[in-house]
Design a protein around this motif. Sequence first.
Motif, PDB file in Angstrom:
ATOM      1  N   ALA A  67       0.835  -1.200   0.000  1.00 22.17           N
ATOM      2  CA  ALA A  67       0.000   0.000   0.000  1.00 22.17           C
ATOM      3  C   ALA A  67       0.870   1.250   0.000  1.00 22.17           C
ATOM      4  CB  ALA A  67      -0.930  -0.010   1.213  1.00 22.17           C
ATOM      5  N   VAL A  68       1.956   1.218   0.756  1.00 21.14           N
ATOM      6  CA  VAL A  68       2.896   2.343   0.789  1.00 21.14           C
ATOM      7  C   VAL A  68       3.586   2.486  -0.564  1.00 21.14           C
ATOM      8  CG1 VAL A  68       5.009   3.224   1.843  1.00 21.14           C
ATOM      9  CG2 VAL A  68       3.266   2.145   3.280  1.00 21.14           C
ATOM     10  N   VAL A  69       4.017   1.358  -1.136  1.00 19.80           N
ATOM     11  CA  VAL A  69       4.678   1.377  -2.446  1.00 19.80           C
ATOM     12  C   VAL A  69       3.750   1.988  -3.497  1.00 19.80           C
ATOM     13  CG1 VAL A  69       5.665  -0.048  -4.283  1.00 19.80           C
ATOM     14  CG2 VAL A  69       6.153  -0.593  -1.895  1.00 19.80           C
ATOM     15  N   PHE A 109       2.276 -14.641  -2.884  1.00 17.70           N
ATOM     16  CA  PHE A 109       2.385 -14.374  -4.314  1.00 17.70           C
ATOM     17  C   PHE A 109       1.065 -13.807  -4.847  1.00 17.70           C
ATOM     18  CE2 PHE A 109       2.072 -15.338  -8.811  1.00 17.70           C
ATOM     19  CZ  PHE A 109       3.306 -14.910  -9.285  1.00 17.70           C
ATOM     20  N   GLY A 110      -0.032 -14.374  -4.409  1.00 19.68           N
ATOM     21  CA  GLY A 110      -1.342 -13.884  -4.834  1.00 19.68           C
ATOM     22  C   GLY A 110      -1.583 -12.444  -4.424  1.00 19.68           C
ATOM     23  N   TYR A 116      -0.146  -5.676  -7.889  1.00 20.83           N
ATOM     24  CA  TYR A 116       0.654  -5.307  -9.059  1.00 20.83           C
ATOM     25  C   TYR A 116      -0.223  -5.197 -10.310  1.00 20.83           C
ATOM     26  CZ  TYR A 116       4.462  -5.929 -12.562  1.00 20.83           C
ATOM     27  OH  TYR A 116       5.330  -5.799 -13.614  1.00 20.83           O
ATOM     28  N   SER A 117      -0.991  -6.231 -10.577  1.00 19.29           N
ATOM     29  CA  SER A 117      -1.836  -6.232 -11.772  1.00 19.29           C
ATOM     30  C   SER A 117      -2.975  -5.217 -11.660  1.00 19.29           C
ATOM     31  CB  SER A 117      -2.411  -7.629 -12.022  1.00 19.29           C
ATOM     32  OG  SER A 117      -3.232  -8.043 -10.941  1.00 19.29           O
ATOM     33  N   GLY A 118      -3.407  -4.928 -10.434  1.00 17.29           N
ATOM     34  CA  GLY A 118      -4.455  -3.935 -10.244  1.00 17.29           C
ATOM     35  C   GLY A 118      -4.021  -2.550 -10.675  1.00 17.29           C
ATOM     36  N   LEU A 119      -2.723  -2.280 -10.545  1.00 17.63           N
ATOM     37  CA  LEU A 119      -2.195  -0.970 -10.939  1.00 17.63           C
ATOM     38  C   LEU A 119      -1.809  -0.914 -12.412  1.00 17.63           C
ATOM     39  CD1 LEU A 119       0.107   0.109  -7.972  1.00 17.63           C
ATOM     40  CD2 LEU A 119      -1.969   1.242  -8.740  1.00 17.63           C
ATOM     41  N   PHE A 120      -1.165  -1.980 -12.901  1.00 15.74           N
ATOM     42  CA  PHE A 120      -0.560  -1.916 -14.229  1.00 15.74           C
ATOM     43  C   PHE A 120      -1.225  -2.832 -15.260  1.00 15.74           C
ATOM     44  CE2 PHE A 120       2.656  -0.660 -11.123  1.00 15.74           C
ATOM     45  CZ  PHE A 120       2.899   0.633 -11.576  1.00 15.74           C
TER      46      PHE A 120
END
Length: 226
Positions: A67-69, A109-110, A116-120
Amino acid sequence: MAKSDSESVAVSKERVANFGEVYTGAREVNAMLDLVKQETERIDSRFLEPACGTGNFLVEILERKLAVVAVRYKKSQLEYERSAVVAVSSIYGIDIIEENVKGCIGRLFGTFYTRYSGLFKRKVKEPCLSTVDTILKLNIVHGDALHMRTVIEPTRPIILPEWSFVGGSRIKRRDYEYRELINELPSEHDLFTSQAPKSDLGDTVFIPEPIKDYPVVHFLKLSDAQ
Protein backbone atom coordinates in the motif's frame (compact mmCIF):
# COMPACT_ATOMS: atom_id res chain seq x y z
CA MET A 1 0.89 -21.02 13.61
CA ALA A 2 -1.56 -18.75 11.90
CA LYS A 3 -4.18 -20.26 9.62
CA SER A 4 -6.53 -18.58 7.17
CA ASP A 5 -10.28 -18.54 7.80
CA SER A 6 -11.09 -21.28 5.29
CA GLU A 7 -8.35 -23.59 6.46
CA SER A 8 -8.72 -23.20 10.22
CA VAL A 9 -11.73 -25.52 10.34
CA ALA A 10 -9.76 -28.29 8.65
CA VAL A 11 -6.96 -28.36 11.22
CA SER A 12 -7.15 -31.69 12.98
CA LYS A 13 -6.88 -32.19 16.72
CA GLU A 14 -3.77 -34.25 16.01
CA ARG A 15 -2.06 -31.34 14.29
CA VAL A 16 -3.05 -28.99 17.11
CA ALA A 17 -1.59 -31.43 19.63
CA ASN A 18 1.58 -32.19 17.67
CA PHE A 19 2.43 -28.76 16.33
CA GLY A 20 0.47 -26.26 18.43
CA GLU A 21 -1.32 -25.11 15.29
CA VAL A 22 -3.94 -22.49 16.05
CA TYR A 23 -6.01 -19.97 14.11
CA THR A 24 -5.22 -16.26 14.47
CA GLY A 25 -8.07 -14.06 13.27
CA ALA A 26 -7.70 -10.90 11.20
CA ARG A 27 -8.67 -8.66 14.11
CA GLU A 28 -5.99 -10.14 16.35
CA VAL A 29 -3.41 -10.03 13.56
CA ASN A 30 -4.04 -6.35 12.87
CA ALA A 31 -4.11 -5.44 16.55
CA MET A 32 -0.72 -7.07 17.09
CA LEU A 33 0.82 -5.54 13.97
CA ASP A 34 -0.50 -2.11 14.94
CA LEU A 35 1.82 -2.29 17.95
CA VAL A 36 4.68 -1.94 15.44
CA LYS A 37 2.68 -0.05 12.81
CA GLN A 38 5.55 2.17 11.71
CA GLU A 39 7.73 -0.84 10.95
CA THR A 40 4.99 -2.65 9.02
CA GLU A 41 4.75 0.36 6.72
CA ARG A 42 8.50 0.69 6.17
CA ILE A 43 9.18 -0.98 2.83
CA ASP A 44 12.55 -2.51 3.73
CA SER A 45 11.84 -3.43 7.36
CA ARG A 46 12.45 -7.17 7.73
CA PHE A 47 9.99 -9.52 9.40
CA LEU A 48 10.50 -13.18 10.30
CA GLU A 49 7.68 -15.44 11.49
CA PRO A 50 9.26 -18.69 12.79
CA ALA A 51 5.88 -20.50 12.85
CA CYS A 52 4.22 -18.75 9.93
CA GLY A 53 1.41 -21.21 9.17
CA THR A 54 -0.28 -20.13 5.96
CA GLY A 55 0.84 -16.57 6.47
CA ASN A 56 -1.87 -14.54 8.19
CA PHE A 57 0.70 -12.18 9.70
CA LEU A 58 3.03 -12.12 6.70
CA VAL A 59 0.23 -11.48 4.20
CA GLU A 60 -1.02 -8.50 6.20
CA ILE A 61 2.51 -7.12 6.50
CA LEU A 62 2.94 -7.40 2.75
CA GLU A 63 -0.42 -5.71 2.17
CA ARG A 64 0.67 -2.78 4.30
CA LYS A 65 4.04 -2.47 2.59
CA LEU A 66 2.55 -2.67 -0.91
CA ALA A 67 0.00 0.00 0.00
CA VAL A 68 2.90 2.34 0.79
CA VAL A 69 4.68 1.38 -2.45
CA ALA A 70 1.52 2.10 -4.46
CA VAL A 71 1.09 5.57 -2.96
CA ARG A 72 4.70 6.48 -3.70
CA TYR A 73 5.29 4.86 -7.07
CA LYS A 74 1.99 4.16 -8.82
CA LYS A 75 2.96 6.52 -11.65
CA SER A 76 6.24 4.73 -12.39
CA GLN A 77 6.05 1.00 -13.09
CA LEU A 78 9.79 0.38 -12.77
CA GLU A 79 10.00 2.21 -9.44
CA TYR A 80 6.95 0.32 -8.22
CA GLU A 81 8.42 -3.04 -9.27
CA ARG A 82 11.75 -2.29 -7.64
CA SER A 83 10.21 -1.17 -4.35
CA ALA A 84 7.60 -3.95 -4.36
CA VAL A 85 10.38 -6.53 -4.76
CA VAL A 86 12.15 -4.91 -1.78
CA ALA A 87 8.93 -5.32 0.21
CA VAL A 88 8.57 -8.98 -0.76
CA SER A 89 12.23 -9.73 -0.07
CA SER A 90 11.92 -8.34 3.47
CA ILE A 91 9.41 -11.02 4.53
CA TYR A 92 10.53 -14.39 5.91
CA GLY A 93 8.71 -17.39 7.30
CA ILE A 94 9.46 -20.87 8.64
CA ASP A 95 6.95 -23.63 9.24
CA ILE A 96 7.28 -27.29 10.12
CA ILE A 97 4.29 -28.34 7.98
CA GLU A 98 4.94 -28.46 4.24
CA GLU A 99 1.30 -27.77 3.38
CA ASN A 100 1.48 -24.53 5.34
CA VAL A 101 4.67 -23.44 3.59
CA LYS A 102 3.11 -23.94 0.17
CA GLY A 103 -0.03 -22.16 1.29
CA CYS A 104 1.94 -19.22 2.66
CA ILE A 105 3.95 -18.84 -0.54
CA GLY A 106 0.78 -19.02 -2.61
CA ARG A 107 -1.02 -16.39 -0.55
CA LEU A 108 1.94 -14.00 -0.57
CA PHE A 109 2.38 -14.37 -4.31
CA GLY A 110 -1.34 -13.88 -4.83
CA THR A 111 -1.26 -10.71 -2.75
CA PHE A 112 1.61 -9.33 -4.81
CA TYR A 113 -0.03 -10.26 -8.11
CA THR A 114 -3.36 -8.71 -7.15
CA ARG A 115 -1.79 -5.39 -6.14
CA TYR A 116 0.65 -5.31 -9.06
CA SER A 117 -1.84 -6.23 -11.77
CA GLY A 118 -4.46 -3.94 -10.24
CA LEU A 119 -2.19 -0.97 -10.94
CA PHE A 120 -0.56 -1.92 -14.23
CA LYS A 121 -3.04 -4.41 -15.71
CA ARG A 122 -1.80 -5.57 -19.14
CA LYS A 123 1.65 -4.10 -18.49
CA VAL A 124 2.44 -6.75 -15.86
CA LYS A 125 5.90 -8.19 -16.55
CA GLU A 126 6.46 -11.95 -16.33
CA PRO A 127 10.12 -11.46 -15.26
CA CYS A 128 8.92 -9.44 -12.26
CA LEU A 129 6.49 -12.18 -11.29
CA SER A 130 9.28 -14.76 -11.67
CA THR A 131 11.54 -12.70 -9.41
CA VAL A 132 8.87 -12.52 -6.71
CA ASP A 133 8.19 -16.26 -7.01
CA THR A 134 11.90 -17.04 -6.70
CA ILE A 135 12.33 -14.85 -3.61
CA LEU A 136 9.27 -16.25 -1.84
CA LYS A 137 10.35 -19.86 -2.42
CA LEU A 138 13.69 -19.05 -0.77
CA ASN A 139 12.35 -16.83 2.03
CA ILE A 140 9.55 -19.15 3.18
CA VAL A 141 11.21 -22.29 4.47
CA HIS A 142 9.95 -25.77 5.32
CA GLY A 143 11.85 -26.14 8.56
CA ASP A 144 11.87 -26.68 12.30
CA ALA A 145 12.63 -23.24 13.72
CA LEU A 146 13.07 -24.63 17.24
CA HIS A 147 15.88 -26.98 16.19
CA MET A 148 16.96 -24.70 13.33
CA ARG A 149 16.99 -27.52 10.77
CA THR A 150 15.09 -28.27 7.58
CA VAL A 151 12.40 -30.93 7.80
CA ILE A 152 13.23 -32.90 4.64
CA GLU A 153 16.95 -33.00 5.49
CA PRO A 154 17.14 -32.93 9.33
CA THR A 155 20.94 -32.56 9.27
CA ARG A 156 20.78 -29.48 7.06
CA PRO A 157 20.58 -26.09 8.80
CA ILE A 158 17.91 -23.59 7.84
CA ILE A 159 19.37 -21.06 5.40
CA LEU A 160 17.88 -17.61 4.85
CA PRO A 161 18.90 -15.27 2.03
CA GLU A 162 19.53 -11.57 2.46
CA TRP A 163 18.49 -9.42 -0.50
CA SER A 164 19.85 -5.94 -1.14
CA PHE A 165 19.66 -3.59 -4.08
CA VAL A 166 22.95 -2.33 -5.51
CA GLY A 167 23.18 0.54 -7.95
CA GLY A 168 19.52 1.03 -8.70
CA SER A 169 18.05 -2.06 -10.37
CA ARG A 170 20.64 -4.71 -9.50
CA ILE A 171 20.04 -7.12 -6.64
CA LYS A 172 22.50 -8.99 -4.44
CA ARG A 173 21.88 -12.25 -2.56
CA ARG A 174 23.82 -13.50 0.44
CA ASP A 175 22.92 -16.67 2.36
CA TYR A 176 23.12 -17.00 6.14
CA GLU A 177 22.49 -19.78 8.60
CA TYR A 178 19.37 -19.09 10.63
CA ARG A 179 21.16 -20.23 13.79
CA GLU A 180 23.78 -17.52 13.41
CA LEU A 181 21.25 -14.82 12.67
CA ILE A 182 19.27 -15.29 15.86
CA ASN A 183 22.10 -16.28 18.19
CA GLU A 184 21.92 -13.81 21.08
CA LEU A 185 20.32 -11.25 18.79
CA PRO A 186 18.94 -8.26 20.72
CA SER A 187 15.32 -7.50 19.88
CA GLU A 188 16.10 -3.96 18.74
CA HIS A 189 18.37 -5.16 15.92
CA ASP A 190 17.38 -6.29 12.45
CA LEU A 191 17.62 -9.75 10.94
CA PHE A 192 20.99 -10.53 9.33
CA THR A 193 23.03 -9.20 12.24
CA SER A 194 25.26 -11.10 14.59
CA GLN A 195 26.97 -10.04 17.78
CA ALA A 196 30.54 -8.78 17.59
CA PRO A 197 32.97 -6.81 19.81
CA LYS A 198 32.24 -3.28 21.01
CA SER A 199 33.19 -0.27 18.89
CA ASP A 200 35.49 2.50 20.08
CA LEU A 201 32.40 4.36 21.24
CA GLY A 202 31.21 1.40 23.31
CA ASP A 203 28.38 0.45 20.95
CA THR A 204 27.81 -3.15 19.99
CA VAL A 205 28.93 -3.81 16.41
CA PHE A 206 27.00 -6.37 14.36
CA ILE A 207 28.85 -7.95 11.46
CA PRO A 208 27.07 -10.79 9.65
CA GLU A 209 29.05 -13.60 8.05
CA PRO A 210 27.39 -15.08 4.95
CA ILE A 211 27.98 -18.71 4.08
CA LYS A 212 27.52 -18.00 0.37
CA ASP A 213 27.75 -14.90 -1.78
CA TYR A 214 26.05 -14.57 -5.18
CA PRO A 215 26.87 -12.31 -8.14
CA VAL A 216 24.88 -9.12 -8.54
CA VAL A 217 22.14 -9.37 -11.21
CA HIS A 218 19.34 -7.18 -12.56
CA PHE A 219 16.32 -7.78 -10.36
CA LEU A 220 14.17 -8.75 -13.36
CA LYS A 221 16.68 -11.49 -14.25
CA LEU A 222 16.94 -12.96 -10.77
CA SER A 223 15.07 -16.20 -11.53
CA ASP A 224 17.49 -17.00 -14.37
CA ALA A 225 20.50 -16.57 -12.11
CA GLN A 226 19.44 -18.83 -9.21
